[in-house]
Design an enzyme around this catalytic site. Structure first.
Site, short mmCIF file in Angstrom:
data_model
loop_
_atom_site.label_atom_id
_atom_site.label_comp_id
_atom_site.label_asym_id
_atom_site.label_seq_id
_atom_site.Cartn_x
_atom_site.Cartn_y
_atom_site.Cartn_z
N GLY B 55 0.81 -1.21 0.00
CA GLY B 55 0.00 0.00 0.00
C GLY B 55 0.85 1.27 0.00
N GLY B 81 0.69 -0.78 9.76
CA GLY B 81 0.45 0.66 9.76
C GLY B 81 0.87 1.32 8.46
N LEU B 82 0.75 0.56 7.35
CA LEU B 82 1.01 1.13 6.03
C LEU B 82 2.40 1.74 5.88
CD1 LEU B 82 -2.40 2.74 5.01
CD2 LEU B 82 -1.34 0.66 4.10
N CYS B 139 -8.98 3.04 5.05
CA CYS B 139 -8.23 4.05 5.78
C CYS B 139 -9.17 4.99 6.52
CB CYS B 139 -7.41 4.88 4.82
SG CYS B 139 -6.06 3.96 4.19
N ASN B 201 -10.25 -7.39 2.50
CA ASN B 201 -9.14 -6.88 3.27
C ASN B 201 -9.19 -7.59 4.63
OD1 ASN B 201 -7.01 -5.20 4.19
ND2 ASN B 201 -7.70 -3.63 2.76
C1 LIG Z 1 1.24 -8.14 6.62
C2 LIG Z 1 0.07 -7.69 5.80
C3 LIG Z 1 0.09 -6.42 5.21
C4 LIG Z 1 -0.98 -5.98 4.45
N1 LIG Z 1 -0.92 -4.74 3.86
C5 LIG Z 1 -1.94 -4.33 3.05
C6 LIG Z 1 -1.88 -3.08 2.37
O1 LIG Z 1 -0.88 -2.34 2.47
N2 LIG Z 1 -2.94 -2.70 1.58
C7 LIG Z 1 -4.04 -3.51 1.43
O2 LIG Z 1 -4.96 -3.14 0.70
N3 LIG Z 1 -4.10 -4.72 2.05
C8 LIG Z 1 -3.09 -5.14 2.86
N4 LIG Z 1 -3.17 -6.37 3.48
C9 LIG Z 1 -4.36 -7.23 3.27
C10 LIG Z 1 -4.11 -8.31 2.20
O3 LIG Z 1 -3.81 -7.72 0.95
C11 LIG Z 1 -5.32 -9.25 2.06
O4 LIG Z 1 -6.44 -8.48 1.67
C12 LIG Z 1 -5.66 -9.97 3.34
O5 LIG Z 1 -4.49 -10.32 4.04
C13 LIG Z 1 -6.49 -11.25 3.13
O6 LIG Z 1 -5.82 -12.19 2.34
P1 LIG Z 1 -4.91 -13.40 2.95
O7 LIG Z 1 -5.73 -14.08 4.01
O8 LIG Z 1 -4.61 -14.27 1.78
O9 LIG Z 1 -3.70 -12.76 3.51
C14 LIG Z 1 -2.11 -6.82 4.26
C15 LIG Z 1 -2.12 -8.09 4.83
C16 LIG Z 1 -1.06 -8.54 5.60
C17 LIG Z 1 -1.10 -9.91 6.20
#
Ligand SMILES: Cc1cc2nc3c(=O)[nH]c(=O)nc-3n(C[C@H](O)[C@H](O)[C@H](O)COP(=O)(O)O)c2cc1C
Ligand SMILES: Cc1cc2nc3c(=O)[nH]c(=O)nc-3n(C[C@H](O)[C@H](O)[C@H](O)COP(=O)(O)OP(=O)(O)OC[C@H]3O[C@@H](n4cnc5c(N)ncnc54)[C@H](O)[C@@H]3O)c2cc1C
Ligand code: FES
Lengths: 335, 313
Positions: B55, B81-82, B139, B201
């Protein structure tokens, strides 16, 4: 702010994921196990201070590729990081030493020796991270000084691998090891076989000096400055691994005496390869990833809190909850 | 919907999202794959359908204090925290390398105000190597007292429409599962002109370290991801895919090809692997392989033939 390491990960050995047969998995001290794994690629390329990221499951590993859903061990889900304690390049094995502290290490301790792809093998990813940097000035006749290795508890593990590398380069070194009590000490004979003098400290006084390993370090560094009479030894580098408060104390002592000090840090990890930004520590250049920019850092670059790297629950949280007016997911979690 | 076709040796895995042509329906999820560099040591990134990068915000963000990770049963919490270097550093330092891999790169963007979103979207629009935008609406909306944009259909509509009117590139809106009515949010994105929606998300969660008597994360709560969220994600994918006319990208706990097939059969046109990569670094490729071999085995010629299959039951 530059969130990447100054050196690309490619500069170090390329990591692989392998299902490594367990050669042995033995309790060497109460709750402390030494596991030998057959992993030729990792044994060949690993450097001291690097770690492997391990699937800790008593079924041995996540199921092999191509199979259907069943058997994939999803709990515990995440891999666990362990320092490489020793590599045997000719035998193509690596050793890990781990303490049983929770579910993952408990399950790991139950894995019996066996064959690749079945129970008796462990899924590992490595070698990972940036290890110790051995300055040229330490080696040879005209070395700038000796090395001091400081270990607390399981912090012995990466320092054994380092000790082998130092011995190979004819670096002279002393070792200080601390543990809660005598029975939790291990690995001392390995340092001694390499010709390094080992000084011990235990909290209960059951072996060596009673107290903390940092007190040994303090004394040695004083001697090194010739506090009393002529300087007996001079340390040109300190390498330390152990609990955060110990590292904070060693870092402070080294800083005061002007001795370059490298510390191996720990933080909770998810990916282990630098992709998730989950394992950061606060450095003078901002947050850095323990798994990819570390685990070994220059002590002078790290912000140690008074109680080590631990966060202070009072300081950061309260404001976060209230400033948004609600405990709202958005500001509290990462999305 | 077509019926399963006659068995063909090589199924067609290609899918299209907006103007992005994907060689297969498997992407990697934002925040779980950095800017691609780390996992490029494990496989050729060109094997992926697309890469969604960490992100991005207009200015660099330091992120939250550690500990940022806590494990949960079959899942994990994160409170990163992005943390990111900001959009300019992304364009200068990360994109040139990413462009070298022939794989569509989708930029995931965030902001605290409508203007933040518009500005970062305009900045990335048309930049060579950026195939599309994924708008993270989870956000806090500063103007709404910190309530996330993504929880409120009006805000989602306004963000989406504002971006749509300013950019030509493909716009995907990423939905938060924490919304009261995720279908209403998805429809708001569709009305605003989104080319696709992605979901889910992370779900807000919390772990208490009982030994120490305090939250396991320094940030108190975090986002839940991994296999434990999959049933929730599949249900939401099903509802959203039936409720909108634009493609849906499904994610949440995908580790194997079968996991991904659940989302596709629930109506997703494509899927993303997130936390799965932490467990198995090659998970996304294994998912592609799993989908392919299922299609061969069952005689499906295209992903579209599988999409929404479960609706017919
Ligand atoms: C460590 C971590 C960081 C993430 N950072 C972002 C992000 O910056 N922006 C975003 O839209 N989603 C972010 N996500 C969410 C993932 O893109 C995804 O939507 C979510 O983890 C569900 O999928 P998963 O169960 O396969 O991980 C993050 C997830 C994790 C675990
Ligand atoms: C780079 C690195 C190298 C390490 N090397 C070794 C080693 O050589 N030998 C060894 O015994 N341990 C080592 N550790 C710590 C080891 O990873 C943890 O003890 C292990 O993950 C615990 O798993 P668990 O499932 O048994 O415990 P959990 O049930 O997950 O947790 C039990 C306890 O362990 C602590 N813990 C969990 N994960 C970590 C972690 N990543 N770092 C620090 N504490 C943790 C928790 O706070 C908790 O108190 C290392 C950690 C790192 C980051
Ligand atoms: S554990 Fe993911 S960046 Fe270190």
């Amino acid at each position: 702010m530059n969130i990447r390491g100054s050196r690309p990960p490619e500069a170090e050995s390329k990591p692989v994921q392998v299902v490594a047969p367990v050669i042995s998995n033995v309790e060497i001290a109460p709750s402390i196990f030494r596991m030998s794994l057959s992993a030729p690629g990792i044994a060949r390329s690993a450097l001291p201070g690097q770690f492997v990221h391990v699937v800790c499951h008593d079924a041995g590993n996540h199921v092999s590729e191509g199979s259907r859903n069943s058997g994939l061990s999803l709990d515990p889900l995440l891999r666990r990081p362990f320092s490489i304690c020793r590599v045997d390049r000719s035998g193509a094995t690596i050793d890990l030493v781990y303490q049983v502290v929770g579910r993952g290490t408990e399950m790991l301790s139950r894995v019996a020796p066996g064959e690749a792809g079945r129970a008796g093998a462990v899924d590992i990813l490595g070698p990972l991270g940036r290890g110790f940097d051995i300055p040229r000035s330490l080696a040879g006749e005209d070395a700038a000084g000796r090395a001091l290795l400081v270990a607390g508890g399981l912090g012995v593990a990466p320092l054994i691998f380092l000790a082998y590398a130092l011995a190979e380069r004819q670096v002279r070194a002393d070792v200080a090891v601390g543990a809660r009590s005598r029975d939790l000490l291990w690995g001392i004979d390995e340092f001694e076989l390499l010709g390094f003098g080992v000084e011990l400290a235990t909290e209960d006084g059951s072996a060596g000096a009673r107290g903390l390993v940092t007190e040994l370090v303090e004394r040695r560094l004083c001697e090194s400055l010739g506090g009393h009479g002529a300087p007996t030894v001079r340390y040109a580098a300190i390498f330390a691994c152990g609990p955060a408060p110990m590292l904070a104390a060693v870092a402070r002592l080294a800083g005061e005496r002007g001795v370059p000090c490298q510390v191996s840090l720990e933080e909770r990890m998810a990916c282990g390869v630098g992709a998730c930004l989950g394992c950061v520590v606060k450095t003078k250049a901002g947050y850095r990833r323990v798994c990819a920019d570390g685990p070994v850092f220059n002590a002078a670059d790290i912000f140690f809190d008074s109680d080590g790297l631990d966060f202070d629950p009072g300081a950061s949280d309260a404001g976060v909850l209230h400033e948004a007016g609600m405990p709202d997911e958005a500001r509290l979690s990462d999305r | 919907m077509e019926q399963p076709g006659i068995s063909k040796p090589e199924p067609d895995l290609r899918v299209r999202i907006g103007s992005i042509q994907l060689k297969n329906p498997v992407m990697v999820a934002s925040g779980t794959f950095g800017f691609g560099e780390e996992y490029s040591r494990f496989y050729d990134l060109e094997e992926l359908g697309a890469i969604v990068v960490k992100g991005l915000t207009l200015r660099p963000r330091e992120g939250n204090p550690p500990p940022r990770i806590a494990e949960t049963p079959a899942g994990m919490l994160n409170s990163i925290g992005l943390q990111n270097p900001g959009v300019e550093a992304f364009i200068e330092r990360e994109l040139p390398r990413l462009r070298g891999h022939r794989v569509p790169v989708i930029a995931n963007i965030s902001g605290d105000t409508f203007d933040d979103y518009f500005e970062i979207a305009e900045r990335l629009d048309g930049v060579p190597g950026v195939a599309g935008l994924e708008v993270n609406v989870s956000c806090p909306n500063v103007a709404k007292g910190g309530l996330a944009f993504g929880l409120d259909p009006d805000s989602v509509y306004k963000v989406t429409r504002g971006i749509r009117r300013r950019v030509r590139t493909t716009v995907i809106v990423k939905l938060s599962p924490n919304a009261q009515d995720i279908v209403a949010i998805a429809r708001a994105a569709e009305r605003g002109g989104a080319d696709a929606v992605s979901l889910i998300n992370t779900l807000t969660g919390m772990v208490i370290d009982v030994e120490r008597g305090r939250p396991a994360l320094a940030n108190i709560s975090g986002g839940l991801s991994g296999p434990c969220v999959r049933p929730v994600a599949v249900r939401m994918t099903w509802q959203v895919a039936r409720g909108v006319g634009i493609p849906v990208i499904g994610m949440g706990g995908i580790v194997t090809g079968r996991d991904a097939l659940e989302f596709i059969m629930a109506g997703a046109s494509a899927v993303a692997v997130g936390t799965g990569s932490f467990v198995r670094p090659r998970a996304a490729l294994e998912v592609v392989e799993g989908i392919r071999s299922y299609m061969v085995e069952k005689g499906y010629a295209s992903v579209e033939a599988l999409r929404g299959l479960a609706w017919r039951s």
